[in-house]
Design a protein around this motif. Structure first.
Motif, PDB file in Angstrom:
ATOM      1  N   GLU A  39       0.847  -1.198   0.000  1.00 58.50           N
ATOM      2  CA  GLU A  39       0.000   0.000   0.000  1.00 58.50           C
ATOM      3  C   GLU A  39       0.881   1.247   0.000  1.00 58.50           C
ATOM      4  N   ASP A  40       0.962   1.910  -1.141  1.00 55.43           N
ATOM      5  CA  ASP A  40       1.837   3.072  -1.271  1.00 55.43           C
ATOM      6  C   ASP A  40       1.160   4.386  -0.880  1.00 55.43           C
ATOM      7  N   SER A  41      -0.152   4.385  -0.769  1.00 52.65           N
ATOM      8  CA  SER A  41      -0.853   5.640  -0.500  1.00 52.65           C
ATOM      9  C   SER A  41      -0.856   6.020   0.984  1.00 52.65           C
ATOM     10  N   LEU A  42      -0.435   5.099   1.849  1.00 52.35           N
ATOM     11  CA  LEU A  42      -0.426   5.373   3.281  1.00 52.35           C
ATOM     12  C   LEU A  42       0.976   5.744   3.755  1.00 52.35           C
ATOM     13  N   THR A  43       1.029   6.626   4.726  1.00 46.02           N
ATOM     14  CA  THR A  43       2.317   6.967   5.330  1.00 46.02           C
ATOM     15  C   THR A  43       2.723   5.861   6.292  1.00 46.02           C
ATOM     16  N   VAL A  44       3.972   5.879   6.683  1.00 50.85           N
ATOM     17  CA  VAL A  44       4.454   4.904   7.661  1.00 50.85           C
ATOM     18  C   VAL A  44       3.657   5.045   8.957  1.00 50.85           C
ATOM     19  N   ALA A  45       3.381   6.263   9.349  1.00 47.11           N
ATOM     20  CA  ALA A  45       2.602   6.501  10.568  1.00 47.11           C
ATOM     21  C   ALA A  45       1.197   5.906  10.457  1.00 47.11           C
ATOM     22  N   ASP A  46       0.584   6.030   9.292  1.00 46.20           N
ATOM     23  CA  ASP A  46      -0.747   5.444   9.086  1.00 46.20           C
ATOM     24  C   ASP A  46      -0.691   3.917   9.181  1.00 46.20           C
ATOM     25  N   LYS A  47       0.338   3.357   8.586  1.00 46.16           N
ATOM     26  CA  LYS A  47       0.498   1.900   8.634  1.00 46.16           C
ATOM     27  C   LYS A  47       0.724   1.433  10.074  1.00 46.16           C
ATOM     28  N   GLU A  48       1.579   2.149  10.792  1.00 44.71           N
ATOM     29  CA  GLU A  48       1.838   1.806  12.195  1.00 44.71           C
ATOM     30  C   GLU A  48       0.566   1.939  13.024  1.00 44.71           C
ATOM     31  N   SER A  49      -0.233   2.930  12.709  1.00 47.67           N
ATOM     32  CA  SER A  49      -1.489   3.144  13.420  1.00 47.67           C
ATOM     33  C   SER A  49      -2.444   1.965  13.226  1.00 47.67           C
ATOM     34  N   GLN A  50      -2.513   1.445  12.017  1.00 42.66           N
ATOM     35  CA  GLN A  50      -3.377   0.287  11.749  1.00 42.66           C
ATOM     36  C   GLN A  50      -2.876  -0.957  12.479  1.00 42.66           C
ATOM     37  N   ILE A  51      -1.564  -1.129  12.499  1.00 43.02           N
ATOM     38  CA  ILE A  51      -0.987  -2.272  13.212  1.00 43.02           C
ATOM     39  C   ILE A  51      -1.261  -2.135  14.703  1.00 43.02           C
ATOM     40  N   ARG A  52      -1.060  -0.944  15.235  1.00 43.76           N
ATOM     41  CA  ARG A  52      -1.304  -0.681  16.665  1.00 43.76           C
ATOM     42  C   ARG A  52      -2.767  -0.932  17.009  1.00 43.76           C
ATOM     43  N   ALA A  53      -3.674  -0.502  16.154  1.00 41.13           N
ATOM     44  CA  ALA A  53      -5.108  -0.702  16.406  1.00 41.13           C
ATOM     45  C   ALA A  53      -5.442  -2.192  16.472  1.00 41.13           C
ATOM     46  N   SER A  54      -4.845  -2.970  15.584  1.00 40.01           N
ATOM     47  CA  SER A  54      -5.074  -4.413  15.590  1.00 40.01           C
ATOM     48  C   SER A  54      -4.547  -5.037  16.885  1.00 40.01           C
ATOM     49  N   PHE A  55      -3.355  -4.604  17.293  1.00 30.98           N
ATOM     50  CA  PHE A  55      -2.767  -5.116  18.538  1.00 30.98           C
ATOM     51  C   PHE A  55      -3.612  -4.719  19.741  1.00 30.98           C
ATOM     52  N   ASP A  56      -4.029  -3.455  19.778  1.00 36.65           N
ATOM     53  CA  ASP A  56      -4.831  -2.983  20.909  1.00 36.65           C
ATOM     54  C   ASP A  56      -6.142  -3.741  21.035  1.00 36.65           C
ATOM     55  N   ALA A  57      -6.777  -4.040  19.904  1.00 39.56           N
ATOM     56  CA  ALA A  57      -8.028  -4.806  19.926  1.00 39.56           C
ATOM     57  C   ALA A  57      -7.787  -6.217  20.470  1.00 39.56           C
ATOM     58  N   ALA A  58      -6.713  -6.850  20.014  1.00 39.22           N
ATOM     59  CA  ALA A  58      -6.395  -8.203  20.503  1.00 39.22           C
ATOM     60  C   ALA A  58      -6.063  -8.168  21.988  1.00 39.22           C
ATOM     61  N   ARG A  59      -5.274  -7.174  22.402  1.00 35.99           N
ATOM     62  CA  ARG A  59      -4.886  -7.071  23.813  1.00 35.99           C
ATOM     63  C   ARG A  59      -6.119  -6.871  24.688  1.00 35.99           C
ATOM     64  N   LYS A  60      -7.072  -6.056  24.234  1.00 35.96           N
ATOM     65  CA  LYS A  60      -8.301  -5.827  24.981  1.00 35.96           C
ATOM     66  C   LYS A  60      -9.103  -7.125  25.104  1.00 35.96           C
ATOM     67  N   ASP A  61      -9.259  -7.832  23.991  1.00 30.97           N
ATOM     68  CA  ASP A  61     -10.001  -9.100  24.006  1.00 30.97           C
ATOM     69  C   ASP A  61      -9.362 -10.100  24.967  1.00 30.97           C
ATOM     70  N   ILE A  62      -8.048 -10.203  24.907  1.00 28.17           N
ATOM     71  CA  ILE A  62      -7.330 -11.147  25.766  1.00 28.17           C
ATOM     72  C   ILE A  62      -7.440 -10.739  27.227  1.00 28.17           C
ATOM     73  N   ALA A  63      -7.381  -9.451  27.503  1.00 30.58           N
ATOM     74  CA  ALA A  63      -7.509  -8.967  28.881  1.00 30.58           C
ATOM     75  C   ALA A  63      -8.876  -9.327  29.467  1.00 30.58           C
ATOM     76  N   VAL A  64      -9.917  -9.232  28.658  1.00 26.64           N
ATOM     77  CA  VAL A  64     -11.261  -9.584  29.115  1.00 26.64           C
ATOM     78  C   VAL A  64     -11.323 -11.074  29.463  1.00 26.64           C
ATOM     79  N   ILE A  65     -10.784 -11.895  28.605  1.00 28.05           N
ATOM     80  CA  ILE A  65     -10.787 -13.350  28.846  1.00 28.05           C
ATOM     81  C   ILE A  65      -9.929 -13.678  30.068  1.00 28.05           C
TER      82      ILE A  65
END
Length: 83
Positions: A39-65
């Motif tokens: 994906e060339d249209s996204l900045t590195v910061a945008d890409k990192e943000s998407q990765i972070r969002a995915s991690f945060d969602a997983a971490r939240k789900d795991i914390a609940v369990i």
């Protein structure tokens, strides 16, 4: 007093649920990173943000369990050692 079969089953189920969520995260993050690599249209910061969002969602789900598992373990401990 011993831990009941139902209690062991509940805790084992929660452990499996945690493992399953971690595995799903691995698959999701791999797919996301593979897609972001081209994906060339996204900045590195945008890409990192998407990765972070995915991690945060997983971490939240795991914390609940994990919290459910800890509650179950405390419940079992209170029944075994009621003082």
């Amino acid at each position: 007093m011993q831990i009941g079969r139902s209690d062991k089953t509940d805790i084992a189920f929660l452990n499996r649920e945690i493992k399953s969520r971690k595995q799903a995260f691995g698959i999701d993050i791999y797919d996301l990173m593979e897609r972001l690599e081209t994906e060339d249209s996204l900045t590195v910061a945008d890409k990192e943000s998407q990765i972070r969002a995915s991690f945060d969602a997983a971490r939240k789900d795991i914390a609940v369990i994990q919290a459910k598992k800890e509650c179950k373990s405390e419940e079992v401990t209170r029944r075994i050692l009621p003082f």
